[in-house]
Design an enzyme around this catalytic site. Structure first.
Site, PDB file in Angstrom:
ATOM      1  N   ALA A   1       0.823  -1.207   0.000  1.00  0.00           N
ATOM      2  CA  ALA A   1       0.000   0.000   0.000  1.00  0.00           C
ATOM      3  C   ALA A   1       0.858   1.258   0.000  1.00  0.00           C
ATOM      4  O   ALA A   1       0.359   2.365   0.206  1.00  0.00           O
ATOM      5  CB  ALA A   1      -0.908  -0.011   1.227  1.00  0.00           C
ATOM      6  N   GLY A   2       2.176   1.109  -0.185  1.00  0.00           N
ATOM      7  CA  GLY A   2       3.058   2.279  -0.213  1.00  0.00           C
ATOM      8  C   GLY A   2       3.481   2.760   1.166  1.00  0.00           C
ATOM      9  O   GLY A   2       3.994   3.861   1.304  1.00  0.00           O
ATOM     10  N   LEU A   3       3.270   1.934   2.193  1.00  0.00           N
ATOM     11  CA  LEU A   3       3.639   2.361   3.549  1.00  0.00           C
ATOM     12  C   LEU A   3       4.988   1.788   3.988  1.00  0.00           C
ATOM     13  O   LEU A   3       5.380   1.921   5.145  1.00  0.00           O
ATOM     14  CB  LEU A   3       2.544   1.981   4.554  1.00  0.00           C
ATOM     15  N   GLY A   4       5.680   1.141   3.080  1.00  0.00           N
ATOM     16  CA  GLY A   4       7.033   0.671   3.395  1.00  0.00           C
ATOM     17  C   GLY A   4       7.058  -0.534   4.310  1.00  0.00           C
ATOM     18  O   GLY A   4       7.954  -0.649   5.162  1.00  0.00           O
ATOM     19  N   SER A   5       6.112  -1.460   4.139  1.00  0.00           N
ATOM     20  CA  SER A   5       6.068  -2.597   5.070  1.00  0.00           C
ATOM     21  C   SER A   5       7.272  -3.531   4.884  1.00  0.00           C
ATOM     22  O   SER A   5       7.804  -4.041   5.869  1.00  0.00           O
ATOM     23  CB  SER A   5       4.749  -3.360   4.957  1.00  0.00           C
ATOM     24  N   SER A   6       7.746  -3.718   3.643  1.00  0.00           N
ATOM     25  CA  SER A   6       8.883  -4.638   3.486  1.00  0.00           C
ATOM     26  C   SER A   6      10.168  -3.998   4.002  1.00  0.00           C
ATOM     27  O   SER A   6      11.030  -4.680   4.556  1.00  0.00           O
ATOM     28  CB  SER A   6       9.027  -5.121   2.043  1.00  0.00           C
ATOM     29  N   ALA A   7      10.292  -2.676   3.860  1.00  0.00           N
ATOM     30  CA  ALA A   7      11.467  -1.980   4.414  1.00  0.00           C
ATOM     31  C   ALA A   7      11.455  -2.061   5.937  1.00  0.00           C
ATOM     32  O   ALA A   7      12.490  -2.290   6.575  1.00  0.00           O
ATOM     33  CB  ALA A   7      11.467  -0.516   3.965  1.00  0.00           C
TER      34      ALA A   7
ATOM     35  N   ASP B   1      12.185   4.249   1.689  1.00  0.00           N
ATOM     36  CA  ASP B   1      11.457   3.542   2.747  1.00  0.00           C
ATOM     37  C   ASP B   1      12.393   3.092   3.866  1.00  0.00           C
ATOM     38  O   ASP B   1      12.088   3.261   5.052  1.00  0.00           O
ATOM     39  CB  ASP B   1      10.766   2.286   2.177  1.00  0.00           C
TER      40      ASP B   1
HETATM   41  O1  PMV Z   1       4.459   3.545  -3.058  1.00  0.00           O
HETATM   42  P1  PMV Z   1       5.912   3.551  -2.781  1.00  0.00           P
HETATM   43  O2  PMV Z   1       6.245   3.800  -1.366  1.00  0.00           O
HETATM   44  O3  PMV Z   1       6.616   2.371  -3.396  1.00  0.00           O
HETATM   45  O4  PMV Z   1       6.490   4.877  -3.459  1.00  0.00           O
HETATM   46  C1  PMV Z   1       7.102   4.915  -4.648  1.00  0.00           C
HETATM   47  C2  PMV Z   1       7.648   6.289  -4.855  1.00  0.00           C
HETATM   48  C3  PMV Z   1       8.038   6.552  -6.284  1.00  0.00           C
HETATM   49  O5  PMV Z   1       8.557   7.867  -6.324  1.00  0.00           O
HETATM   50  C4  PMV Z   1       6.834   6.466  -7.195  1.00  0.00           C
HETATM   51  C5  PMV Z   1       9.082   5.549  -6.783  1.00  0.00           C
HETATM   52  C6  PMV Z   1      10.461   5.671  -6.160  1.00  0.00           C
HETATM   53  O6  PMV Z   1      11.279   4.761  -6.407  1.00  0.00           O
HETATM   54  O7  PMV Z   1      10.772   6.657  -5.490  1.00  0.00           O
END
Ligand code: PMV
Length: 323
Positions: free
Chosen positions: A85-91, A136
């Protein structure tokens, strides 16, 4: 037993533009991944027999980083983050595992946060075919407000540089920290998950394709860059009204890059009356939006009514810790 916690993150400004060398601003959030490790009779992860193909980050960190060949381990993982979901869970998982293993293997050596951030980044890269931004892992390791940029960013403190050999060639990043104002009580970040996953690779490729077909869209990148600088300045001054306005603006430009979605737009619109500003966060196409507000309960209700799942965080949570 050894325990560690590493937070997730959200991107406040600069997603997608960061791929083209502009700065991005990420904030650690209260929610994250908690890991506990104890020696055991047999290898177990999450209550099941350890299958390295299911847990490639853990396998990489154990074998490639720590060259661990000791007794089997029982590793328990509890995540409070929506995944993919873009919250960096794997990091957060990589950082929490890295911190806990460090404590177990080198109990008398203090944890080096920068080394850990780099370790987490290399684990992400190993698992994602060499493509991973350090955003992340840096935000999760360092905590607070982290700026990732190709060049120096005014008013921030340089923390470290990192690079990666990707299938597209060598990429380099500098990581900075931005001080946050002391007075930030009463201001909250509210994340809203659309329930749909956020396919980072696909969204980044979509933007590259758009830019090659419509070169004038580069103006959107330049606009995001300016908003990022202004938003960061407002954040460091504690002018949260201006931070919110910058977030609203940033969302419009991300929409113009076709990376928002109907569900993201619906959540962003729904929280408008109760927040200082809101935008999609991360790659888009699904995933989460983020709002900044003095009324987190009302914003959460609005997110739920609009079909999303809310999560409330303070601003600038702490980074990874061994418990
Ligand atoms: O959704 P996330 O946390 O994977 O964000 C990606 C951020 C981007 O700028 C779209 C890609 C990147 O590598 O920085």
């Amino acid at each position: 037993m050894i325990e560690a916690f590493a937070p997730g993150k959200c991107i406040l400004f600069g997603e997608h533009a960061v791929v083209y060398g502009h700065p991005a601003v990420a904030m650690a959030i209260d929610q994250g991944v908690h890991v506990s490790i104890k020696k055991s009779e047999e290898w177990r992860v999450g209550g099941e027999k350890f299958d390295p193909s299911k847990h490639p980050h853990i396998s990489y960190i154990l074998h490639e980083i720590f060259s661990y060949d000791g007794e089997p381990l029982d590793i328990k993982i509890e995540s409070q983050l929506f995944s993919a979901a873009g919250l960096g869970s794997s990091a957060a998982l990589s950082n929490a595992i890295g911190a806990a293993l460090h404590k177990m293997i080198k109990p008398n050596e203090e944890l080096d946060i920068v080394k850990l951030a780099k370790l987490g980044h290399s684990a992400e890269a190993a698992v994602q075919e060499g493509r991973a931004s350090p955003t992340d892992t840096a935000a999760s390791a360092l905590g607070g407000c982290v700026v990732v940029s190709g060049e120096p960013v005014k008013g921030t403190e340089h923390i470290f540089d990192t690079e990666l050999i990707t299938p597209e060639g060598k990429r380099s990043w500098s990581i900075f920290k931005s001080a946050l104002p002391e007075k930030k009580e009463g201001i909250w970040l509210i994340l809203g998950f659309t329930g749909e996953s956020s396919p980072t690779g696909k969204m980044v490729a979509g933007v590259a394709d758009l830019l090659s077909r419509v070169p004038s869209k580069k103006n959107e990148m330049d606009a995001i860059n300016e908003i990022t600088i202004k938003g960061l300045d407002a954040l460091s001054r504690g002018d949260f009204e201006a931070v919110g306005l910058a977030m609203d603006e940033c969302h419009k430009h991300l929409r113009n890059l076709n990376v928002s979605s109907d569900s993201l737009d619906r959540l962003v619109e729904a929280v408008g009356p109760y927040s200082l500003g809101a935008k999609m966060t991360g790659a888009g196409g699904g995933g989460c939006m983020v709002a900044i507000s003095r009324d987190p309960q009302r914003v959460s209700e609005q997110i739920e009514i609009a079909g999303g799942k809310p999560m409330i965080s303070r601003i600038g949570s702490k980074g990874v810790k061994i418990i």
